[in-house]
Design an enzyme around this catalytic site. Structure first.
Site, PDB file in Angstrom:
ATOM      1  N   ASP A 214       0.853  -1.179   0.000  1.00  0.00           N
ATOM      2  CA  ASP A 214       0.000   0.000   0.000  1.00  0.00           C
ATOM      3  C   ASP A 214       0.891   1.231   0.000  1.00  0.00           C
ATOM      4  O   ASP A 214       1.984   1.235   0.586  1.00  0.00           O
ATOM      5  CB  ASP A 214      -0.900  -0.006   1.230  1.00  0.00           C
ATOM      6  CG  ASP A 214      -1.980  -1.078   1.162  1.00  0.00           C
ATOM      7  OD1 ASP A 214      -2.202  -1.621   0.057  1.00  0.00           O
ATOM      8  OD2 ASP A 214      -2.593  -1.371   2.210  1.00  0.00           O
ATOM      9  N   ASP A 216       0.596   4.018   1.494  1.00  0.00           N
ATOM     10  CA  ASP A 216       0.630   4.824   2.717  1.00  0.00           C
ATOM     11  C   ASP A 216       1.400   4.160   3.860  1.00  0.00           C
ATOM     12  O   ASP A 216       1.328   4.615   4.997  1.00  0.00           O
ATOM     13  CB  ASP A 216      -0.793   5.156   3.182  1.00  0.00           C
ATOM     14  CG  ASP A 216      -1.659   3.916   3.377  1.00  0.00           C
ATOM     15  OD1 ASP A 216      -1.125   2.786   3.261  1.00  0.00           O
ATOM     16  OD2 ASP A 216      -2.871   4.067   3.631  1.00  0.00           O
ATOM     17  N   TRP A 276     -13.635  -1.825  -0.230  1.00  0.00           N
ATOM     18  CA  TRP A 276     -12.658  -2.015   0.840  1.00  0.00           C
ATOM     19  C   TRP A 276     -12.862  -3.341   1.578  1.00  0.00           C
ATOM     20  O   TRP A 276     -13.970  -3.722   1.925  1.00  0.00           O
ATOM     21  CB  TRP A 276     -12.758  -0.861   1.842  1.00  0.00           C
ATOM     22  CG  TRP A 276     -11.773  -0.992   2.968  1.00  0.00           C
ATOM     23  CD1 TRP A 276     -10.486  -0.551   3.014  1.00  0.00           C
ATOM     24  CD2 TRP A 276     -12.029  -1.616   4.228  1.00  0.00           C
ATOM     25  NE1 TRP A 276      -9.905  -0.877   4.219  1.00  0.00           N
ATOM     26  CE2 TRP A 276     -10.828  -1.529   4.989  1.00  0.00           C
ATOM     27  CE3 TRP A 276     -13.142  -2.247   4.789  1.00  0.00           C
ATOM     28  CZ2 TRP A 276     -10.727  -2.041   6.278  1.00  0.00           C
ATOM     29  CZ3 TRP A 276     -13.047  -2.767   6.077  1.00  0.00           C
ATOM     30  CH2 TRP A 276     -11.841  -2.662   6.800  1.00  0.00           C
ATOM     31  N   GLU A 279      -9.944  -8.851   0.652  1.00  0.00           N
ATOM     32  CA  GLU A 279      -8.998  -9.509  -0.267  1.00  0.00           C
ATOM     33  C   GLU A 279      -7.774 -10.053   0.474  1.00  0.00           C
ATOM     34  O   GLU A 279      -7.229 -11.097   0.089  1.00  0.00           O
ATOM     35  CB  GLU A 279      -8.574  -8.551  -1.394  1.00  0.00           C
ATOM     36  CG  GLU A 279      -7.556  -7.489  -1.036  1.00  0.00           C
ATOM     37  CD  GLU A 279      -8.149  -6.293  -0.311  1.00  0.00           C
ATOM     38  OE1 GLU A 279      -7.373  -5.398   0.080  1.00  0.00           O
ATOM     39  OE2 GLU A 279      -9.389  -6.243  -0.140  1.00  0.00           O
ATOM     40  N   ASP A 280      -7.333  -9.381   1.529  1.00  0.00           N
ATOM     41  CA  ASP A 280      -6.173  -9.870   2.274  1.00  0.00           C
ATOM     42  C   ASP A 280      -6.452 -11.209   2.941  1.00  0.00           C
ATOM     43  O   ASP A 280      -5.597 -12.110   2.958  1.00  0.00           O
ATOM     44  CB  ASP A 280      -5.755  -8.843   3.340  1.00  0.00           C
ATOM     45  CG  ASP A 280      -5.237  -7.552   2.722  1.00  0.00           C
ATOM     46  OD1 ASP A 280      -4.655  -7.622   1.621  1.00  0.00           O
ATOM     47  OD2 ASP A 280      -5.405  -6.491   3.321  1.00  0.00           O
ATOM     48  N   HIS A 309      -5.131   9.309   6.709  1.00  0.00           N
ATOM     49  CA  HIS A 309      -5.939   9.845   5.611  1.00  0.00           C
ATOM     50  C   HIS A 309      -7.377   9.374   5.777  1.00  0.00           C
ATOM     51  O   HIS A 309      -7.674   8.412   6.503  1.00  0.00           O
ATOM     52  CB  HIS A 309      -5.394   9.358   4.262  1.00  0.00           C
ATOM     53  CG  HIS A 309      -5.401   7.873   4.111  1.00  0.00           C
ATOM     54  ND1 HIS A 309      -6.473   7.166   3.630  1.00  0.00           N
ATOM     55  CD2 HIS A 309      -4.451   6.939   4.422  1.00  0.00           C
ATOM     56  CE1 HIS A 309      -6.197   5.868   3.628  1.00  0.00           C
ATOM     57  NE2 HIS A 309      -4.974   5.704   4.099  1.00  0.00           N
ATOM     58  N   ARG A 311     -10.855   7.722   4.198  1.00  0.00           N
ATOM     59  CA  ARG A 311     -11.087   6.646   3.236  1.00  0.00           C
ATOM     60  C   ARG A 311     -11.436   7.254   1.876  1.00  0.00           C
ATOM     61  O   ARG A 311     -12.153   8.251   1.778  1.00  0.00           O
ATOM     62  CB  ARG A 311     -12.213   5.740   3.714  1.00  0.00           C
ATOM     63  CG  ARG A 311     -12.528   4.611   2.721  1.00  0.00           C
ATOM     64  CD  ARG A 311     -13.463   3.598   3.326  1.00  0.00           C
ATOM     65  NE  ARG A 311     -12.797   2.888   4.409  1.00  0.00           N
ATOM     66  CZ  ARG A 311     -13.433   2.156   5.323  1.00  0.00           C
ATOM     67  NH1 ARG A 311     -14.749   2.062   5.285  1.00  0.00           N
ATOM     68  NH2 ARG A 311     -12.767   1.536   6.275  1.00  0.00           N
TER      69      ARG A 311
END
Length: 363
Positions: A214, A216, A276, A279-280, A309, A311
């Site tokens: 990712d 971030d 969101w 998937e992980d 941040h 979403r």
């Protein structure tokens, strides 16, 4: 009178001896000179001025000489490359814990000036050794330009100190209905972008390792190697967002690495997780179902910071994620890298990265 005769005889013998000695000296000198004439000639040639030597050489150069000289040069270069050793397991320039801050603004020009060693497309390989792995850094992306600057600012020096042969690929999701768009408003699909990054990176180079990150998340210790291991690797195990603790045992989000063999073994990542979440956990189930385990660095070396941040728009929680996770074993054989479809909209080669804008379709 007898004394005079004796003295004359003695003088005659002395003269004869001197003549013999002179003859021997001359003979030795001649022999020595003849044996060393080639060396003297070479010495004289070496003392000539560059102009004189060049003139003499030019008169003797032939086409065959040129061919042999070129062959010799190529051979010397090859021999130099062969002398490079594999980079060590513990590179000498690592510094350990890092201070990671997001308070000061970062510009791409600043990052470029600090990374002049990079080749176009964000490519790097060590000069003094042969990297143990060829690693593609895959970043799923949309509307995160400020975050990307920090990622590039911190990660490029870390990856170079880790002596990796790497390239950075920003996989940017465009709006599927507009081929000219570079920042789409369709529902985000992180896992599919990761699959696309894998496929596109292999078109450019024979990578054997893939780090999926990712944009971030920044590591806080350069001993947390962004490379592949004998088992799939979870790299962001200790995030400040979770109080520097693993939120749950099966957590496989943020930053992970898989070798090409491991990635293909699980058929890549799912393509049908829109929005969101989920998937992980699906990826974790794929790994477990193939008899592999998740490896991790310890909680100190695996620390990382997240850039705070809100979403993103069009990235609301996926309402179907729990049902899909429950059926991973049944769907993974037909949903993955073997069923991947997409359209490349644009490819941009920056000094710091390769940005590939793609149309991933719709749910």
């Amino acid at each position: 009178m007898p004394d005079a005769v004796v003295n004359f005889s003695l003088l005659q013998r002395t003269c004869s001896l001197v003549v013999v000695l002179c003859f021997l000296h001359i003979s030795v000198t001649l022999i020595y000179y003849m044996r060393n004439s080639d060396s003297r000639k070479a010495f004289v040639q070496n003392q000539q001025t560059p102009q004189m030597h060049r003139k003499l050489t030019e008169q003797k150069v032939t086409t065959e000489d040129i061919r042999l000289n070129r062959l010799s040069s190529v051979t010397n270069i090859t021999e130099t490359e062969r002398k490079l050793e594999t980079c060590p397991d513990n590179p000498p320039h690592l510094v350990g814990p890092l201070r990671v801050e997001f308070s000061d603004p970062v510009t791409l020009d600043l990052v470029r000036s600090d990374n002049s060693v990079l080749q176009p497309g964000g490519r790097f390989k060590p000069r003094d050794c042969i990297a143990q792995q060829k690693v593609a850094m895959i970043i799923p992306f949309r509307n995160r330009d400020e975050h990307l600057k920090y990622w590039l600012y911190y990660l490029h020096p870390i990856l170079q100190r880790q002596e990796l042969d790497y390239g950075v690929y920003i996989i940017n999701q465009a709006e599927s209905s507009d081929a000219d768009s570079v920042a789409g408003e369709e529902t985000f699909n992180r896992a599919k972008l990761l699959n696309i990054g894998y496929a596109e990176a292999l078109k450019e180079y024979d990578y054997d390792c893939f780090v999926f990150s990712d944009v971030d998340l920044i590591p806080m210790d350069d001993r947390n190697f962004y490379k592949c291991y004998s088992q799939p690797r979870h790299l962001s195990v200790s995030m400040d967002k979770f109080g520097f603790r693993l939120p749950y045992t099966q957590y496989f989000g943020g930053v992970s690495s898989l070798s090409k063999e491991q990635f293909l073994k699980i058929n890549g990542f799912p393509n049908n997780y829109w929005g969101w979440g989920g998937e992980d956990d699906d990826i974790f189930n794929r790994v477990a179902s193939k008899g592999m385990t998740i490896s991790r660095p310890d909680a100190i070396i695996g620390r990382c910071r997240m850039i705070r941040h809100e979403r993103d728009r069009q990235n609301d929680p996926n309402p179907q994620r729990f049902d899909r996770i429950a059926h991973t074993r049944e769907t993974m054989g037909k949903d993955g890298i073997n069923s991947l479809t997409y359209t490349v909209v644009k490819v941009e080669k920056d000094q710091l990265f390769t940005k590939i804008t793609v149309d991933v379709g719709k749910p």
